[in-house]
Design a protein around this motif. Structure first.
Motif, PDB file in Angstrom:
ATOM      1  N   VAL A  57       0.879  -1.166   0.000  1.00 27.51           N
ATOM      2  CA  VAL A  57       0.000   0.000   0.000  1.00 27.51           C
ATOM      3  C   VAL A  57       0.914   1.212   0.000  1.00 27.51           C
ATOM      4  CG1 VAL A  57      -1.807   1.224   1.230  1.00 27.51           C
ATOM      5  CG2 VAL A  57      -1.775  -1.271   1.246  1.00 27.51           C
ATOM      6  N   GLU A  58       1.038   1.858  -1.171  1.00 28.48           N
ATOM      7  CA  GLU A  58       1.976   2.966  -1.339  1.00 28.48           C
ATOM      8  C   GLU A  58       1.610   4.159  -0.454  1.00 28.48           C
ATOM      9  OE1 GLU A  58       4.719   3.232  -3.463  1.00 28.48           O
ATOM     10  OE2 GLU A  58       4.541   1.089  -3.835  1.00 28.48           O
ATOM     11  N   ASN A  59       0.400   4.643  -0.618  1.00 30.31           N
ATOM     12  CA  ASN A  59      -0.096   5.764   0.184  1.00 30.31           C
ATOM     13  C   ASN A  59      -1.615   5.679   0.180  1.00 30.31           C
ATOM     14  OD1 ASN A  59      -0.919   6.899  -2.307  1.00 30.31           O
ATOM     15  ND2 ASN A  59       1.046   7.905  -2.539  1.00 30.31           N
ATOM     16  N   GLU A  60      -2.277   6.750   0.533  1.00 32.01           N
ATOM     17  CA  GLU A  60      -3.739   6.712   0.597  1.00 32.01           C
ATOM     18  C   GLU A  60      -4.381   6.494  -0.763  1.00 32.01           C
ATOM     19  OE1 GLU A  60      -5.359  10.072   2.597  1.00 32.01           O
ATOM     20  OE2 GLU A  60      -4.122   9.794   4.367  1.00 32.01           O
ATOM     21  N   ALA A  61      -3.681   6.864  -1.835  1.00 32.15           N
ATOM     22  CA  ALA A  61      -4.289   6.814  -3.163  1.00 32.15           C
ATOM     23  C   ALA A  61      -3.775   5.683  -4.052  1.00 32.15           C
ATOM     24  CB  ALA A  61      -4.063   8.145  -3.876  1.00 32.15           C
ATOM     25  N   GLU A  62      -2.610   5.106  -3.776  1.00 27.51           N
ATOM     26  CA  GLU A  62      -2.005   4.131  -4.684  1.00 27.51           C
ATOM     27  C   GLU A  62      -1.741   2.795  -4.011  1.00 27.51           C
ATOM     28  OE1 GLU A  62       1.568   5.678  -6.367  1.00 27.51           O
ATOM     29  OE2 GLU A  62       0.586   7.399  -7.245  1.00 27.51           O
ATOM     30  N   LEU A  63      -1.830   1.738  -4.829  1.00 30.51           N
ATOM     31  CA  LEU A  63      -1.503   0.386  -4.403  1.00 30.51           C
ATOM     32  C   LEU A  63      -0.513  -0.199  -5.398  1.00 30.51           C
ATOM     33  CD1 LEU A  63      -5.151  -0.906  -3.887  1.00 30.51           C
ATOM     34  CD2 LEU A  63      -3.635  -0.106  -2.099  1.00 30.51           C
ATOM     35  N   LEU A  64       0.401  -1.026  -4.934  1.00 29.38           N
ATOM     36  CA  LEU A  64       1.295  -1.770  -5.809  1.00 29.38           C
ATOM     37  C   LEU A  64       0.716  -3.180  -5.895  1.00 29.38           C
ATOM     38  CD1 LEU A  64       3.893  -1.641  -7.464  1.00 29.38           C
ATOM     39  CD2 LEU A  64       5.104  -2.506  -5.468  1.00 29.38           C
ATOM     40  N   VAL A  65       0.319  -3.575  -7.112  1.00 20.79           N
ATOM     41  CA  VAL A  65      -0.395  -4.830  -7.318  1.00 20.79           C
ATOM     42  C   VAL A  65       0.411  -5.729  -8.239  1.00 20.79           C
ATOM     43  CG1 VAL A  65      -2.527  -5.865  -8.200  1.00 20.79           C
ATOM     44  CG2 VAL A  65      -2.611  -3.681  -7.014  1.00 20.79           C
ATOM     45  N   GLU A  66       0.543  -7.004  -7.861  1.00 24.54           N
ATOM     46  CA  GLU A  66       1.208  -7.991  -8.711  1.00 24.54           C
ATOM     47  C   GLU A  66       0.124  -8.724  -9.487  1.00 24.54           C
ATOM     48  OE1 GLU A  66       5.002 -10.704  -8.141  1.00 24.54           O
ATOM     49  OE2 GLU A  66       3.311 -11.406  -6.923  1.00 24.54           O
ATOM     50  N   VAL A  67       0.150  -8.574 -10.826  1.00 20.43           N
ATOM     51  CA  VAL A  67      -0.871  -9.181 -11.668  1.00 20.43           C
ATOM     52  C   VAL A  67      -0.411 -10.516 -12.247  1.00 20.43           C
ATOM     53  CG1 VAL A  67      -2.020  -7.014 -12.208  1.00 20.43           C
ATOM     54  CG2 VAL A  67      -0.160  -7.801 -13.650  1.00 20.43           C
ATOM     55  N   ALA A  68       0.887 -10.733 -12.318  1.00 23.76           N
ATOM     56  CA  ALA A  68       1.476 -12.001 -12.739  1.00 23.76           C
ATOM     57  C   ALA A  68       2.815 -12.110 -12.019  1.00 23.76           C
ATOM     58  CB  ALA A  68       1.668 -12.049 -14.256  1.00 23.76           C
ATOM     59  N   GLU A  69       3.487 -13.236 -12.180  1.00 25.36           N
ATOM     60  CA  GLU A  69       4.751 -13.411 -11.494  1.00 25.36           C
ATOM     61  C   GLU A  69       5.742 -12.360 -11.966  1.00 25.36           C
ATOM     62  OE1 GLU A  69       8.058 -16.897 -10.881  1.00 25.36           O
ATOM     63  OE2 GLU A  69       5.972 -17.458 -11.233  1.00 25.36           O
ATOM     64  N   ASN A  70       6.254 -11.575 -11.035  1.00 22.79           N
ATOM     65  CA  ASN A  70       7.206 -10.492 -11.278  1.00 22.79           C
ATOM     66  C   ASN A  70       6.669  -9.396 -12.192  1.00 22.79           C
ATOM     67  OD1 ASN A  70       9.205 -11.654  -9.647  1.00 22.79           O
ATOM     68  ND2 ASN A  70       9.845 -12.985 -11.319  1.00 22.79           N
ATOM     69  N   VAL A  71       5.359  -9.251 -12.279  1.00 22.89           N
ATOM     70  CA  VAL A  71       4.746  -8.156 -13.028  1.00 22.89           C
ATOM     71  C   VAL A  71       3.937  -7.341 -12.034  1.00 22.89           C
ATOM     72  CG1 VAL A  71       3.181  -7.502 -14.878  1.00 22.89           C
ATOM     73  CG2 VAL A  71       4.612  -9.533 -15.121  1.00 22.89           C
ATOM     74  N   ARG A  72       4.432  -6.149 -11.735  1.00 22.18           N
ATOM     75  CA  ARG A  72       3.784  -5.287 -10.743  1.00 22.18           C
ATOM     76  C   ARG A  72       3.345  -3.986 -11.392  1.00 22.18           C
ATOM     77  NH1 ARG A  72       7.769  -6.351  -5.558  1.00 22.18           N
ATOM     78  NH2 ARG A  72       7.262  -8.558  -5.420  1.00 22.18           N
ATOM     79  N   VAL A  73       2.184  -3.550 -11.019  1.00 23.59           N
ATOM     80  CA  VAL A  73       1.642  -2.294 -11.545  1.00 23.59           C
ATOM     81  C   VAL A  73       1.128  -1.453 -10.384  1.00 23.59           C
ATOM     82  CG1 VAL A  73       1.001  -3.218 -13.798  1.00 23.59           C
ATOM     83  CG2 VAL A  73      -0.629  -3.333 -11.942  1.00 23.59           C
ATOM     84  N   ARG A  74       1.118  -0.141 -10.596  1.00 20.48           N
ATOM     85  CA  ARG A  74       0.533   0.759  -9.613  1.00 20.48           C
ATOM     86  C   ARG A  74      -0.927   0.970 -10.011  1.00 20.48           C
ATOM     87  NH1 ARG A  74       4.570   2.514  -6.647  1.00 20.48           N
ATOM     88  NH2 ARG A  74       6.481   3.269  -7.558  1.00 20.48           N
ATOM     89  N   VAL A  75      -1.788   0.886  -9.016  1.00 17.26           N
ATOM     90  CA  VAL A  75      -3.222   1.036  -9.241  1.00 17.26           C
ATOM     91  C   VAL A  75      -3.745   2.086  -8.286  1.00 17.26           C
ATOM     92  CG1 VAL A  75      -5.445  -0.167  -9.126  1.00 17.26           C
ATOM     93  CG2 VAL A  75      -3.428  -1.389  -9.927  1.00 17.26           C
ATOM     94  N   MET A  76      -4.586   2.950  -8.791  1.00 20.37           N
ATOM     95  CA  MET A  76      -5.246   3.920  -7.928  1.00 20.37           C
ATOM     96  C   MET A  76      -6.269   3.189  -7.074  1.00 20.37           C
ATOM     97  SD  MET A  76      -3.688   6.629  -8.725  1.00 20.37           S
ATOM     98  CE  MET A  76      -4.604   7.827  -7.804  1.00 20.37           C
ATOM     99  N   ARG A  77      -6.294   3.484  -5.806  1.00 21.27           N
ATOM    100  CA  ARG A  77      -7.189   2.795  -4.862  1.00 21.27           C
ATOM    101  C   ARG A  77      -8.649   2.940  -5.286  1.00 21.27           C
ATOM    102  NH1 ARG A  77      -6.780   1.392   0.919  1.00 21.27           N
ATOM    103  NH2 ARG A  77      -4.675   2.227   0.892  1.00 21.27           N
ATOM    104  N   ASP A  78      -9.018   4.092  -5.833  1.00 22.98           N
ATOM    105  CA  ASP A  78     -10.399   4.321  -6.238  1.00 22.98           C
ATOM    106  C   ASP A  78     -10.832   3.432  -7.403  1.00 22.98           C
ATOM    107  OD1 ASP A  78     -10.657   6.245  -4.304  1.00 22.98           O
ATOM    108  OD2 ASP A  78     -10.212   7.912  -5.655  1.00 22.98           O
ATOM    109  N   MET A  79      -9.886   2.855  -8.134  1.00 21.90           N
ATOM    110  CA  MET A  79     -10.199   2.013  -9.286  1.00 21.90           C
ATOM    111  C   MET A  79     -10.383   0.544  -8.927  1.00 21.90           C
ATOM    112  SD  MET A  79     -10.449   3.771 -12.123  1.00 21.90           S
ATOM    113  CE  MET A  79     -11.625   4.630 -11.129  1.00 21.90           C
ATOM    114  N   VAL A  80     -10.301   0.209  -7.652  1.00 20.56           N
ATOM    115  CA  VAL A  80     -10.542  -1.169  -7.213  1.00 20.56           C
ATOM    116  C   VAL A  80     -12.048  -1.393  -7.187  1.00 20.56           C
ATOM    117  CG1 VAL A  80     -10.295  -2.809  -5.325  1.00 20.56           C
ATOM    118  CG2 VAL A  80      -8.411  -1.281  -5.898  1.00 20.56           C
ATOM    119  N   ALA A  81     -12.500  -2.415  -7.918  1.00 19.85           N
ATOM    120  CA  ALA A  81     -13.929  -2.707  -7.979  1.00 19.85           C
ATOM    121  C   ALA A  81     -14.350  -3.664  -6.876  1.00 19.85           C
ATOM    122  CB  ALA A  81     -14.294  -3.287  -9.338  1.00 19.85           C
ATOM    123  N   THR A  82     -13.509  -4.687  -6.612  1.00 19.96           N
ATOM    124  CA  THR A  82     -13.884  -5.726  -5.657  1.00 19.96           C
ATOM    125  C   THR A  82     -12.657  -6.259  -4.953  1.00 19.96           C
ATOM    126  OG1 THR A  82     -15.619  -6.400  -7.193  1.00 19.96           O
ATOM    127  CG2 THR A  82     -15.137  -7.908  -5.421  1.00 19.96           C
TER     128      THR A  82
END
Length: 148
Positions: free
Chosen positions: A77-102
């Motif tokens: 959890v980067e900060n209040e607005a961003e998350l670091l998410v691993e979508v595949a092995e060794n593939v990480r992306v930053r996602v805005m917290r507000d864009m999480v659906a479920t």
């Protein structure tokens, strides 16, 4: 002439109602507003409140689905607005917290959304079955497209 003039006639007692008859014309409008509030506005506010609570409770190792349909695991959890998410092995992306659906599963392995009574192993087994079904459907669709 073929068309005769028509004159409006005032009915006896017209304007004798409450506030000169104007209030009766607003009653249906007020009823519609009340119905819209209870059927549309109030449930939507409740869903928004639950969604905000879900977003605030996201933590490390939670399995999430973004608004675009990307499934991944929260690494940091980067900060209040961003998350670091691993979508595949060794593939990480930053996602805005507000864009999480479920939130599919929480970091402890328990499934989200009312499966609190199930053991963690059973909840993750259901998640794996759902993932396999989704990938099977995708491969069937690809096979159909390749035939054309």
């Amino acid at each position: 002439m073929l068309i005769s003039d028509a004159y409006a006639q005032a009915a006896d007692g017209a304007g004798a109602g409450f506030l000169g008859g104007g209030f009766e014309s607003f009653v249906p409008l007020l009823l519609i507003v009340v119905v819209f509030y209870f059927l549309l506005i109030r449930p939507q506010q409740k869903r928004m409140k639950e969604h905000k609570a879900m977003l605030a409770s996201i933590k490390r190792k939670d399995r999430i689905v973004t608004g675009g349909g990307v499934v991944g695991t929260v690494i940091k959890v980067e900060n209040e607005a961003e998350l670091l998410v691993e979508v595949a092995e060794n593939v990480r992306v930053r996602v805005m917290r507000d864009m999480v659906a479920t939130v599919l599963t929480h970091g402890d392995g328990a499934a989200a959304g009312g499966d609190k009574g199930k053991p963690a192993a059973e909840a993750t087994a259901e998640t794996k079955k759902a993932d396999e079904a989704a990938s099977g459907s995708a491969s069937k669709l690809k096979g159909l497209l390749d035939k054309k």
